[in-house]
Write an enzyme that holds these catalytic residues in place. Structure first.
Site, PDB file in Angstrom:
ATOM      1  CG  HIS A 113      16.641  41.177 -37.372  1.00  0.00           C
ATOM      2  ND1 HIS A 113      16.208  39.929 -36.966  1.00  0.00           N
ATOM      3  CD2 HIS A 113      17.136  41.758 -36.245  1.00  0.00           C
ATOM      4  CE1 HIS A 113      16.439  39.792 -35.670  1.00  0.00           C
ATOM      5  NE2 HIS A 113      16.999  40.873 -35.208  1.00  0.00           N
ATOM      6  CD  GLU A 119      13.554  38.079 -38.754  1.00  0.00           C
ATOM      7  OE1 GLU A 119      14.737  38.444 -38.934  1.00  0.00           O
ATOM      8  OE2 GLU A 119      13.207  37.356 -37.806  1.00  0.00           O
ATOM      9  CG  ASP A 173      10.983  45.031 -32.178  1.00  0.00           C
ATOM     10  OD1 ASP A 173      11.196  45.352 -30.995  1.00  0.00           O
ATOM     11  OD2 ASP A 173      11.881  44.612 -32.938  1.00  0.00           O
ATOM     12  CG  ASP A 206      18.237  37.750 -39.345  1.00  0.00           C
ATOM     13  OD1 ASP A 206      18.438  38.845 -38.771  1.00  0.00           O
ATOM     14  OD2 ASP A 206      17.111  37.213 -39.405  1.00  0.00           O
TER      15      ASP A 206
HETATM   16  P1  PGA Z   1      20.359  41.502 -29.232  1.00  0.00           P
HETATM   17  O1  PGA Z   1      19.256  41.588 -30.351  1.00  0.00           O
HETATM   18  O2  PGA Z   1      20.632  42.915 -28.782  1.00  0.00           O
HETATM   19  O3  PGA Z   1      19.761  40.693 -28.125  1.00  0.00           O
HETATM   20  O4  PGA Z   1      21.567  40.881 -29.829  1.00  0.00           O
HETATM   21  C1  PGA Z   1      19.402  42.524 -31.370  1.00  0.00           C
HETATM   22  C2  PGA Z   1      18.406  42.283 -32.478  1.00  0.00           C
HETATM   23  O5  PGA Z   1      17.945  41.138 -32.662  1.00  0.00           O
HETATM   24  O6  PGA Z   1      18.093  43.231 -33.202  1.00  0.00           O
END
Ligand code: PGA
Length: 264
Positions: free
Chosen positions: A143, A148, A72, A141
């Site tokens: 994702h 999302e 992404d 959450d």
């Molecule tokens: P993070 O993000 O590794 O900074 O916890 C992971 C994500 O949002 O998929």
């Protein structure tokens, strides 16, 4: 689904790096075809990338015949912005390994025609031969990539709107101000991730525990898009003790028994 539990994030990160390096090396032994990998950003993969960098420098693995696609990128953030995923990937991985520049793919969040950009990305993945492996993280959450809650489990690369939760979680990179976090991103879809022959999800720390438990033990649901891994023939979750803390005791015992029996 395999669940690998290590005492802490450091041990889990090393396990993941060695696993990935072995996959790259194993393919190189049997074919000249490139190893096609999906990569993620975030705090979670940093130690794994650091170990892969060490291994490249030590001659234990090479990315010369690796083609990567990042999952992404924010929409509207200049590539040169320190928090763009272009900047992140160069800082934490690409500037230190031997992957040829032309093999590196990251969505252009500033594309004039976002739809065409997303469609071209999906085509480029197919043209490269499809993913051998996808490395992902998990959001608080649930994702996977920026899919999302309520993203279609059939989704493909597209522009997505970030939830307020995600903007608040990511505000730590934007002066603590959620309104500075771009409201949209381009993201591979759930189906894009699941198209890989193997998918590895990393999850560390207590903040991931609820989403992880629901992805593993809950029903497969668009409410927690990582749960779609239940429908993948070769999914691996690599986590630390804190992140696995919300699963049932009996689930935990079973995962540890499999680890011991299979010497994982
Ligand atoms: P993070 O993000 O590794 O900074 O916890 C992971 C994500 O949002 O998929």
């Amino acid at each position: 689904m395999k669940i690998i539990i290590r005492n802490n994030a450091k041990e889990a990160s090393l396990w993941a790096a060695h696993y990935i390096a072995k996959k790259i090396n194993d393919k190189a032994k049997i074919t000249d075809k490139p190893f096609v990998i999906g990569l993620c950003t975030g705090s979670t993969p940093i130690e794994t990338y650091a170990e892969l960098i060490r291994m490249v420098k030590a001659g234990e693995v090479s990315f010369k015949n690796v083609i990567s696609f990042n999952m992404d990128e924010y929409v509207g953030l200049p590539e040169s912005h320190p928090e763009s995923y272009h900047s992140f990937m160069h800082k934490y991985l690409f500037d230190h390994i031997d992957e040829p520049a032309e093999n590196i793919h990251i969505l252009n969040g500033n594309a004039k025609d976002p739809e065409a950009e997303c469609a071209a990305y999906e085509k480029a993945i197919v043209d490269a031969g499809g993913f051998d492996f996808f490395l992902g993280g998990i959001g608080e959450d649930g994702h996977i990539a920026f899919n999302e809650p309520f993203s279609s489990l059939q989704s493909r690369t597209r522009v997505v709107t970030l939830t307020q939760d995600t903007r608040e979680v990511n505000a730590r990179f934007f002066d603590g101000d959620p309104s500075k976090v771009p409201a949209q991103a381009m993201s591979v879809g759930v189906a894009t991730v699941l198209s890989a022959k193997q998918v590895m999800i990393l999850a560390y720390g207590p903040k991931k525990a609820r989403a992880l438990a629901s992805a593993i033990e809950g029903p497969m649901s668009h409410y927690n898009t990582v749960s779609a891994l239940q429908n993948h023939p070769d999914g691996i979750i690599v986590c630390d003790e804190a992140a696995i803390g919300e699963v049932k005791v009996n689930s935990y015992r079973y995962f540890k028994a499999v680890e011991a029996a299979e010497n994982l």
